[in-house]
Write an enzyme that holds these catalytic residues in place. Structure first.
Site, short mmCIF file in Angstrom:
data_model
loop_
_atom_site.label_atom_id
_atom_site.label_comp_id
_atom_site.label_asym_id
_atom_site.label_seq_id
_atom_site.Cartn_x
_atom_site.Cartn_y
_atom_site.Cartn_z
N ASP A 77 0.82 -1.21 0.00
CA ASP A 77 0.00 0.00 0.00
C ASP A 77 0.85 1.26 0.00
O ASP A 77 2.07 1.21 0.16
CB ASP A 77 -0.95 0.00 1.21
CG ASP A 77 -0.29 -0.52 2.49
OD1 ASP A 77 0.96 -0.49 2.58
OD2 ASP A 77 -1.00 -0.95 3.40
N ASN A 148 -7.54 -2.40 13.78
CA ASN A 148 -8.93 -2.57 13.32
C ASN A 148 -9.09 -3.77 12.39
O ASN A 148 -10.12 -3.95 11.77
CB ASN A 148 -9.39 -1.30 12.59
CG ASN A 148 -8.47 -0.93 11.45
OD1 ASN A 148 -7.60 -1.73 11.07
ND2 ASN A 148 -8.64 0.25 10.89
N HIS A 150 -7.21 -4.40 9.69
CA HIS A 150 -6.84 -4.23 8.28
C HIS A 150 -5.59 -5.05 7.95
O HIS A 150 -4.73 -5.28 8.78
CB HIS A 150 -6.71 -2.76 7.88
CG HIS A 150 -5.50 -2.03 8.38
ND1 HIS A 150 -5.45 -0.66 8.51
CD2 HIS A 150 -4.27 -2.45 8.78
CE1 HIS A 150 -4.27 -0.29 8.95
NE2 HIS A 150 -3.53 -1.36 9.12
N GLU A 155 -9.45 -1.97 4.87
CA GLU A 155 -10.06 -1.55 6.12
C GLU A 155 -11.34 -2.34 6.38
O GLU A 155 -11.85 -3.00 5.46
CB GLU A 155 -10.37 -0.04 6.04
CG GLU A 155 -9.17 0.84 5.73
CD GLU A 155 -8.23 1.02 6.92
OE1 GLU A 155 -8.11 0.10 7.77
OE2 GLU A 155 -7.59 2.08 7.01
C1 F6R Z 1 1.57 -1.30 6.09
C2 F6R Z 1 0.38 -2.15 6.14
C3 F6R Z 1 -0.44 -2.21 7.39
C4 F6R Z 1 0.38 -2.56 8.63
C5 F6R Z 1 -0.49 -2.52 9.89
C6 F6R Z 1 0.30 -2.78 11.15
O1 F6R Z 1 2.16 -1.36 4.81
O2 F6R Z 1 0.05 -2.75 5.17
O3 F6R Z 1 -1.47 -3.16 7.21
O4 F6R Z 1 0.95 -3.82 8.48
O5 F6R Z 1 -1.08 -1.26 10.01
O6 F6R Z 1 1.18 -1.71 11.37
P1 F6R Z 1 2.30 -1.80 12.51
O7 F6R Z 1 3.25 -2.85 12.09
O8 F6R Z 1 2.97 -0.45 12.49
O9 F6R Z 1 1.60 -2.10 13.78
#
Ligand code: F6R
Length: 252
Positions: A77, A148, A150, A155
């Protein structure tokens, strides 16, 4: 198939153990592909969670000569509205934390463009899907989980059939990013993400979750009904998926 039989194999381990195990799997894949004269195609996340894996892969490159010449990467992303050099852009994160340290070049590394013109976003997303297909599909997807539920920026509400597309970021996602951006008002409202279907087509999926702030979403990922309220639940039932979580994330 009922939800009850859709399991998600689990390894309880420290973040360091997980980083070593995942990095070793990736190194083995790269070497096996090289022996067969083929590319290894990786799907990669940003965030806090994968940093240990990147550090270990950088170490293997430096100390063990792990060569990334036959690797193609696709990031999950990118925030919309950020130029490539923006300090919070995922493009910059990847270059500074990983690509530049293992010799991965721009030609080998795909990340959605955050500064694509609005009229071009749909075409850009279609092209991203095409590039993944042309690369032969994703061999190995490394994922974190948002609080959440995702995966990528799929999302709550994302469907299992979703493909790479523009999305509106959930309030929890934006709140979690606020500190890094220096305030909620600076966090983009939209992003491009690889779709759930795109991720689920990866031949192998490894998910990392560490720390008490992931406890509730890990529980839901493992136990809640599979569906759009927590897209991480879609991972259950994949033919080759594993979650690496530490004691804090598992509430033990
Ligand atoms: C980032 C992504 C997100 C993260 C998720 C967890 O490229 O795809 O899905 O993997 O938000 O983020 P952290 O590792 O910072 O807790």
């Amino acid at each position: 198939m009922s939800n009850a039989v859709l399991s998600l194999p689990l390894t309880l381990c420290s973040p360091l153990q997980a980083a070593r195990e995942v990095a070793q799997e990736i190194a083995d894949l790269i070497r096996e592909r090289r022996a067969g004269g083929r590319m290894a195609v990786l799907c990669l996340p940003t965030g806090r969670t994968p940093l240990g894996v990147y550090e270990e892969l950088v170490r293997m490159h430096r100390d063990e000569g792990l060569d990334f010449a036959n690797v193609t990467t696709f990031n999950l992303d990118e925030f919309l509205g950020l130029a490539p050099e923006h300090p919070q852009s995922f493009r910059r994160y990847m270059r500074e934390r990983f690509f530049a340290h293992v010799g991965l070049t721009p030609a080998q590394t795909w990340i959605p463009f955050g500064d694509v013109a609005p009229a071009q976003i749909e075409a850009h997303c279609r092209e991203y899907e095409r590039e993944i297909a042309d690369a032969g599909g994703l061999d190995y997807a490394l994922l974190g989980i948002g609080r959440n539920g995702h995966i990528g920026f799929n999302e709550p509400g994302a469907t299992r059939e979703s493909r790479t597309r523009e999305v509106r970021l959930h309030e929890v996602t934006r709140a979690d990013a606020a500190k890094a951006f220096g305030g909620l008002e600076f966090v983009p409202e939209r992003a491009i993400t690889m779709g759930v279907a795109t991720i689920l087509e990866a031949r192998r999926i490894r998910v990392l979750a560490f720390g008490a702030d992931k406890r509730e979403i890990v529980r839901r990922t493992l136990e809640a009904p599979v569906g759009p309220q927590a897209p991480s639940t879609y991972l259950r039932g994949h033919a080759d998926v594993r979650l690496f979580a530490d004691e804090a994330a598992l509430g033990r």
